[in-house]
Design a protein around this motif. Structure first.
Motif, short mmCIF file in Angstrom:
data_model
loop_
_atom_site.label_atom_id
_atom_site.label_comp_id
_atom_site.label_asym_id
_atom_site.label_seq_id
_atom_site.Cartn_x
_atom_site.Cartn_y
_atom_site.Cartn_z
N TRP A 163 -7.66 1.37 -10.17
CA TRP A 163 -7.80 -0.07 -10.36
C TRP A 163 -6.65 -0.63 -11.20
O TRP A 163 -6.05 -1.64 -10.85
CB TRP A 163 -9.15 -0.36 -11.02
N HIS A 164 -6.34 0.05 -12.30
CA HIS A 164 -5.29 -0.44 -13.19
C HIS A 164 -3.93 -0.46 -12.48
O HIS A 164 -3.18 -1.44 -12.59
CB HIS A 164 -5.22 0.43 -14.45
N LEU A 165 -3.62 0.60 -11.76
CA LEU A 165 -2.33 0.66 -11.08
C LEU A 165 -2.26 -0.34 -9.92
O LEU A 165 -1.18 -0.84 -9.60
CB LEU A 165 -2.07 2.08 -10.57
N ALA A 166 -3.42 -0.64 -9.33
CA ALA A 166 -3.44 -1.69 -8.31
C ALA A 166 -3.24 -3.06 -8.93
O ALA A 166 -2.52 -3.91 -8.38
CB ALA A 166 -4.76 -1.64 -7.55
N GLN A 167 -3.86 -3.31 -10.09
CA GLN A 167 -3.70 -4.59 -10.77
C GLN A 167 -2.25 -4.84 -11.17
O GLN A 167 -1.77 -5.98 -11.13
CB GLN A 167 -4.59 -4.64 -12.01
N THR A 168 -1.56 -3.79 -11.54
CA THR A 168 -0.17 -3.96 -11.96
C THR A 168 0.79 -3.95 -10.78
O THR A 168 2.01 -3.98 -10.98
CB THR A 168 0.22 -2.83 -12.95
N GLY A 169 0.26 -3.90 -9.56
CA GLY A 169 1.09 -4.03 -8.37
C GLY A 169 1.81 -2.76 -7.96
O GLY A 169 2.74 -2.82 -7.15
N LEU A 170 1.38 -1.61 -8.46
CA LEU A 170 2.04 -0.37 -8.07
C LEU A 170 1.50 0.17 -6.75
O LEU A 170 2.28 0.61 -5.89
CB LEU A 170 1.87 0.70 -9.15
N ILE A 171 0.18 0.17 -6.57
CA ILE A 171 -0.42 0.79 -5.39
C ILE A 171 -1.39 -0.18 -4.72
O ILE A 171 -1.81 -1.20 -5.29
CB ILE A 171 -1.18 2.09 -5.75
N CYS A 172 -1.75 0.15 -3.50
CA CYS A 172 -2.83 -0.52 -2.78
C CYS A 172 -3.43 0.50 -1.82
O CYS A 172 -2.89 1.59 -1.64
CB CYS A 172 -2.33 -1.75 -2.03
N TRP A 173 -4.55 0.14 -1.19
CA TRP A 173 -5.13 0.99 -0.16
C TRP A 173 -4.39 0.71 1.14
O TRP A 173 -4.25 -0.43 1.55
CB TRP A 173 -6.62 0.71 -0.02
N GLY A 174 -3.94 1.78 1.81
CA GLY A 174 -3.11 1.62 2.98
C GLY A 174 -3.73 2.13 4.26
O GLY A 174 -4.73 1.57 4.72
N PRO A 175 -3.18 3.18 4.86
CA PRO A 175 -3.65 3.62 6.18
C PRO A 175 -5.10 4.08 6.14
O PRO A 175 -5.56 4.68 5.17
CB PRO A 175 -2.70 4.78 6.53
N ALA A 176 -5.81 3.78 7.24
CA ALA A 176 -7.23 4.09 7.31
C ALA A 176 -7.49 5.37 8.09
O ALA A 176 -6.74 5.72 9.00
CB ALA A 176 -7.98 2.93 7.97
N SER A 177 -8.56 6.03 7.68
CA SER A 177 -9.05 7.19 8.42
C SER A 177 -10.56 7.06 8.45
O SER A 177 -11.24 7.32 7.46
CB SER A 177 -8.64 8.50 7.74
N GLY A 178 -11.10 6.59 9.58
CA GLY A 178 -12.52 6.27 9.63
C GLY A 178 -12.80 5.08 8.74
O GLY A 178 -12.20 4.03 8.90
N GLN A 180 -12.44 5.33 5.41
CA GLN A 180 -11.72 5.59 4.17
C GLN A 180 -10.26 5.16 4.33
O GLN A 180 -9.76 5.04 5.45
CB GLN A 180 -11.80 7.07 3.81
N GLN A 181 -9.61 4.92 3.21
CA GLN A 181 -8.19 4.59 3.22
C GLN A 181 -7.47 5.46 2.21
O GLN A 181 -8.06 5.96 1.26
CB GLN A 181 -7.96 3.11 2.86
N ALA A 182 -6.16 5.60 2.43
CA ALA A 182 -5.32 6.36 1.51
C ALA A 182 -4.52 5.40 0.64
O ALA A 182 -4.23 4.27 1.02
CB ALA A 182 -4.38 7.27 2.29
N LEU A 183 -4.16 5.88 -0.55
CA LEU A 183 -3.36 5.09 -1.48
C LEU A 183 -1.89 5.20 -1.13
O LEU A 183 -1.39 6.28 -0.78
CB LEU A 183 -3.60 5.58 -2.91
N VAL A 184 -1.19 4.08 -1.25
CA VAL A 184 0.25 4.02 -0.98
C VAL A 184 0.90 3.16 -2.06
O VAL A 184 0.24 2.42 -2.79
CB VAL A 184 0.54 3.42 0.41
N LEU A 185 2.22 3.25 -2.15
CA LEU A 185 2.97 2.36 -3.04
C LEU A 185 3.09 0.99 -2.40
O LEU A 185 3.55 0.86 -1.26
CB LEU A 185 4.36 2.94 -3.31
N LEU A 186 2.67 -0.03 -3.11
CA LEU A 186 2.67 -1.39 -2.57
C LEU A 186 4.06 -1.82 -2.11
O LEU A 186 4.22 -2.40 -1.03
CB LEU A 186 2.13 -2.37 -3.61
#
Length: 362
Positions: A163-178, A180-186
């Motif tokens: 959550w913290h790294l998403a708030q600071t704009g570093l990561i987001c949820w990216g490609p989906a698998s079913g 679920q999603q994987a984390l990627v660099l924004l």
């Protein structure tokens, strides 16, 4: 002078602005829906997906997954620390408006979890090293990464780091698998972003909220975006030339002038919709009394546990809940109305129920 309107008119206009009932008749895609509503709550992947699907008739869950995989729609937590689906190009500037206050408000919880700045900086460095170059990590893989640098992800610490790294704009949820999603660099995942800041960003945020959610009040907007009333008031004032003021119960409601024109001439809805849990039609406002009687609120949130059940909406009013069960033979939906549905309402609900089953299973 603001025109006085009744509750039924506000709900009629909201159904249109939300694109639950499409005033233009133009076929919408799931991407079109995110651009209209700007952000739709999506902490539950299936329910959040159906929030898009119910507004884009004929769409499938696979359409959402394709948009997520293409980076056209992104899932992150720009408002109230909760996951939302929104157009990818909007995420960075929205975080610029909302994240500083949200991060500051998390300081106590951060201390409770034993996550100081040194630990978060270590997580940031490891995250960049692991994801740069277009790599992605599923949640469990990311938690394993945290353990490898002596950060225990249990007891919600791992989720807070994400959550913290998403708030600071570093990561987001990216490609989906079913589901679920994987984390990627924004910065790698989203190639194009709008560049807005200051008053321009506040104006855009207000305009987009009142376009996709209006008629709504200033307090609704401030709560939804987690802004101070002063900042929300500034955004509203800057966007006022594109908005229409309405009055109900002695309070001002604001809506997009363009949306008012689109909805003009349409009669009050008699349709019945199977809306998902956490839908913006209810959760997009701090005052939820217009579509839902207080006596039925506990039926929507049993046990006041923060879990909002899927809703049956008839004529703009929330008249019951529904549950899904998924088996090898497909999806079944069971309604639980607050009172007796008419024969017409039961048949109309069946159409929306069947649409959900097609969305989910295709």
């Amino acid at each position: 002078m603001a025109a006085a309107v009744g509750a039924a008119e506000i709900l009629r206009l909201r159904l249109s602005a939300h694109r639950i009932e499409n005033p233009s008749g133009v076929e919408l895609s799931v991407v079109d829906v995110t651009r209209q509503l700007f952000a739709l709550q999506g902490q539950d992947f299936i329910q959040g997906g159906w929030a898009l699907g119910v507004r884009a008739p004929g769409s499938r869950l696979s359409d959402l997954i394709a948009a997520l995989d293409a980076g056209t729609i992104v899932r992150s937590a720009p408002f109230r620390g909760t996951l939302f689906f929104l157009p990818a190009e909007e995420l960075r500037w929205v975080l610029g408006v909302t994240a500083p206050r949200t991060i500051a408000g998390s300081a106590t919880r951060q201390r409770q979890l034993g996550l100081d700045e040194a630990i978060l900086d270590r997580a940031r460095a490891a995250t960049i090293a692991a994801l740069q170059g277009g790599k992605a990590l599923a949640r469990d893989e990311y938690f394993a990464l945290l353990r490898s640098i002596d950060i225990d992800p249990s007891a919600q610490r791992g989720y807070h780091v994400i959550w913290h790294l998403a708030q600071t704009g570093l990561i987001c949820w990216g490609p989906a698998s079913g589901t679920q999603q994987a984390l990627v660099l924004l910065d790698e995942w989203v190639s194009t972003s709008r560049d807005l800041s200051g008053d321009e960003a506040l104006r855009e945020l207000a305009l987009r909220y009142f376009t996709g959610h209006g008629p709504a009040t200033l307090r609704d907007f401030a709560w939804w975006a987690k802004l101070t009333l002063a900042s929300a008031r500034t955004g509203l004032a800057l966007a006022a030339d594109d908005l229409v003021e309405l009055e109900h119960g002695g309070e001002s409601y604001w809506a997009s002038a363009r949306e008012i024109d689109l909805a003009s001439g349409r009669r009050r809805s008699t349709a019945v919709h199977a809306l998902p849990g956490f839908d913006e039609y209810l959760l997009g406002y701090t005052d939820r009394s217009l579509p839902l009687d207080d006596e039925h609120f506990a039926r929507i949130v049993p046990g006041s546990n923060g879990i909002f059940l899927p809703m049956i909406v008839a004529g703009g009013r929330i008249v019951g809940t529904w549950r899904r069960a998924e088996k090898s033979g497909g999806v079944t939906v069971t309604p639980d109305a607050f009172g007796d549905l008419t024969t017409r309402e039961t048949a109309a609900f069946a159409l929306s129920r069947d649409a959900f089953a097609r969305f989910r299973t295709s």
